[in-house]
Design an enzyme around this catalytic site. Structure first.
Site, PDB file in Angstrom:
ATOM      1  N   ALA A  87       0.601  15.342  -1.968  1.00 59.49           N
ATOM      2  CA  ALA A  87       1.238  16.101  -0.880  1.00 59.49           C
ATOM      3  C   ALA A  87       1.532  15.231   0.343  1.00 59.49           C
ATOM      4  CB  ALA A  87       0.352  17.284  -0.489  1.00 59.49           C
ATOM      5  N   GLY A  88       0.778  14.139   0.519  1.00 63.82           N
ATOM      6  CA  GLY A  88       1.039  13.226   1.642  1.00 63.82           C
ATOM      7  C   GLY A  88       2.404  12.555   1.480  1.00 63.82           C
ATOM      8  N   HIS A  89       2.673  12.043   0.266  1.00 61.93           N
ATOM      9  CA  HIS A  89       3.990  11.437   0.000  1.00 61.93           C
ATOM     10  C   HIS A  89       5.085  12.480   0.159  1.00 61.93           C
ATOM     11  CE1 HIS A  89       1.404   8.856  -2.734  1.00 61.93           C
ATOM     12  NE2 HIS A  89       2.008   7.948  -2.000  1.00 61.93           N
ATOM     13  N   GLN A 139       0.286  -7.027  -3.423  1.00 56.81           N
ATOM     14  CA  GLN A 139      -0.546  -6.527  -2.321  1.00 56.81           C
ATOM     15  C   GLN A 139      -1.947  -6.139  -2.771  1.00 56.81           C
ATOM     16  OE1 GLN A 139       2.307  -3.177  -1.537  1.00 56.81           O
ATOM     17  NE2 GLN A 139       0.451  -2.052  -1.045  1.00 56.81           N
ATOM     18  N   GLY A 162       3.175   6.735   6.198  1.00 56.74           N
ATOM     19  CA  GLY A 162       2.078   7.654   6.527  1.00 56.74           C
ATOM     20  C   GLY A 162       1.095   6.999   7.508  1.00 56.74           C
ATOM     21  N   GLN A 163       0.583   7.794   8.432  1.00 57.22           N
ATOM     22  CA  GLN A 163      -0.423   7.341   9.411  1.00 57.22           C
ATOM     23  C   GLN A 163      -1.734   6.956   8.715  1.00 57.22           C
ATOM     24  OE1 GLN A 163      -0.427   6.552  12.527  1.00 57.22           O
ATOM     25  NE2 GLN A 163      -2.640   6.441  12.830  1.00 57.22           N
ATOM     26  N   LYS A 164      -1.912   7.428   7.489  1.00 58.22           N
ATOM     27  CA  LYS A 164      -3.136   7.096   6.745  1.00 58.22           C
ATOM     28  C   LYS A 164      -3.325   5.578   6.688  1.00 58.22           C
ATOM     29  CE  LYS A 164      -5.961   7.426   2.970  1.00 58.22           C
ATOM     30  NZ  LYS A 164      -5.324   6.531   2.010  1.00 58.22           N
ATOM     31  N   ARG A 201      -5.945   7.275  -4.775  1.00 63.24           N
ATOM     32  CA  ARG A 201      -7.223   6.799  -5.323  1.00 63.24           C
ATOM     33  C   ARG A 201      -8.249   7.925  -5.489  1.00 63.24           C
ATOM     34  NH1 ARG A 201      -5.756   1.964  -2.430  1.00 63.24           N
ATOM     35  NH2 ARG A 201      -5.930   0.204  -3.855  1.00 63.24           N
TER      36      ARG A 201
HETATM   37  O1  PAF Z   1       1.924   2.411   1.389  1.00 64.04           O
HETATM   38  C1  PAF Z   1       2.255   2.073   0.226  1.00 64.04           C
HETATM   39  O2  PAF Z   1       2.256   2.866  -0.722  1.00 64.04           O
HETATM   40  C2  PAF Z   1       2.668   0.623  -0.024  1.00 64.04           C
HETATM   41  O3  PAF Z   1       1.927  -0.262   0.741  1.00 64.04           O
HETATM   42  C3  PAF Z   1       4.189   0.384   0.173  1.00 64.04           C
HETATM   43  C4  PAF Z   1       4.597   0.611   1.612  1.00 64.04           C
HETATM   44  C5  PAF Z   1       4.971   1.297  -0.752  1.00 64.04           C
HETATM   45  C6  PAF Z   1       4.525  -1.073  -0.182  1.00 64.04           C
HETATM   46  O4  PAF Z   1       4.212  -1.344  -1.497  1.00 64.04           O
END
Ligand code: PAF
Length: 281
Positions: free
Chosen positions: A32-34, A58, A144-146, A184
């Site tokens: 729901a955040g996305h 990353q 997101g601010q998360k 997660r």
């Molecule tokens: O916040 C994320 O899901 C990732 O760090 C992003 C911005 C999609 C980059 O891979």
């Protein structure tokens, strides 16, 4: 909704979209955040592009990358229902072909907090976000601010490299018990899930003190640490009260701050944060 897997296809579709174009970069396994980021983009733009790409550069640990949850067919269904125009789902080889040799590094603010505990994480984020911005060429991008530090880093990147993109930040979406939504969370056992709201409760204890007028950084940080210490199954990585722009740790009497933490529950690393805003008067 168009789903494309190559940069060439995305560019052809992008050229047909009406302006302004909003962009929501994601690593999939949407929650729901996305969908809140997507909703905002749909509301504020004539067209919306979403990317789904689990960016290997990353992740500082191979096991975390491998365990990262994925369900692209479900994500595509959710995005179609939401009314998104284009979804970009590249393979790793499309984003990082043989011979790829460039890294985007934002200095200073990437050495602390998440950056201090996840070596190389923000180089991976800055590089992939730069690539995605160049590929999608949005007018606005939603974060997101998360991932509060990610927002600070991306804003710096956009200013320094002159991307003509406005970054819009969307507040954290929480479960009914306060746990910040994260892809997660599904990796927690029922026991882990039951204690996970302690993270929010700890931040909230300091937020309440802030609202009551407490301004001493050490006291506010201690309130978070003390609440977390009551739950032995939580392994704290850091508790921070930092300047919201520079992310440097604060001490003494403060006017505003970003309270954030990272902690392990079982083998899952979770982060959360609460902004402590300046007083209104
Ligand atoms: O916040 C994320 O899901 C990732 O760090 C992003 C911005 C999609 C980059 O891979």
């Amino acid at each position: 909704m168009q789903v494309c897997r190559t940069i060439e296809e995305l560019r052809a579709l992008r050229a047909q979209l009406p302006a302004p174009v909003g962009f929501v970069p994601t690593m999939g396994y949407l929650h729901a955040g996305h969908l809140e980021l997507v909703r905002r983009s749909l509301l504020e733009n004539a067209a919306t592009v979403v990317s789904i790409f689990v960016n290997p550069t990353q992740f500082d640990r191979k096991d975390d990358l491998e365990a990262y949850p994925r369900d692209v067919p479900r994500d595509i269904r959710l995005l179609e229902e939401a009314g998104v125009d284009v979804v970009f789902v590249p393979e790793v080889e499309e984003m990082y072909p043989n011979g790829f040799a460039t890294t985007v590094h934002v200095s200073g603010m990437t050495d602390v907090l998440e950056g201090a505990h996840r070596p190389g994480h923000f180089d991976g984020v800055a590089t992939v976000v730069s690539k995605l911005f160049n590929i999608v060429q949005p007018d606005r991008a939603y974060f997101g601010q998360k991932d509060a530090q990610q927002v600070v880093v991306v804003k710096r990147l956009v200013a320094d490299l002159n991307f003509p993109i406005e970054i819009r930040t969307v507040p954290i979406v929480r479960e009914h018990d306060g746990l910040a939504l994260s892809s997660r969370n599904v990796r927690l056992s029922p026991h882990g899930r039951a204690i996970a709201p302690t993270l929010y409760q700890a931040l909230h204890a300091a937020e309440e003190a802030w609202v009551q007028g407490e301004r001493r950084a050490e006291v506010l940080r201690n309130l978070v640490e003390e609440r977390l210490a009551q739950e032995p199954a939580i392994r704290v990585e850091y508790v921070s009260l930092a300047d919201p722009e520079t992310l440097q740790e604060l001490s003494g009497e403060i006017e505003a701050g970003l309270l954030s933490l990272a902690a392990w529950i079982e083998n899952v690393r979770l982060i959360d944060n609460i902004p402590l805003p300046p007083s209104k008067e």
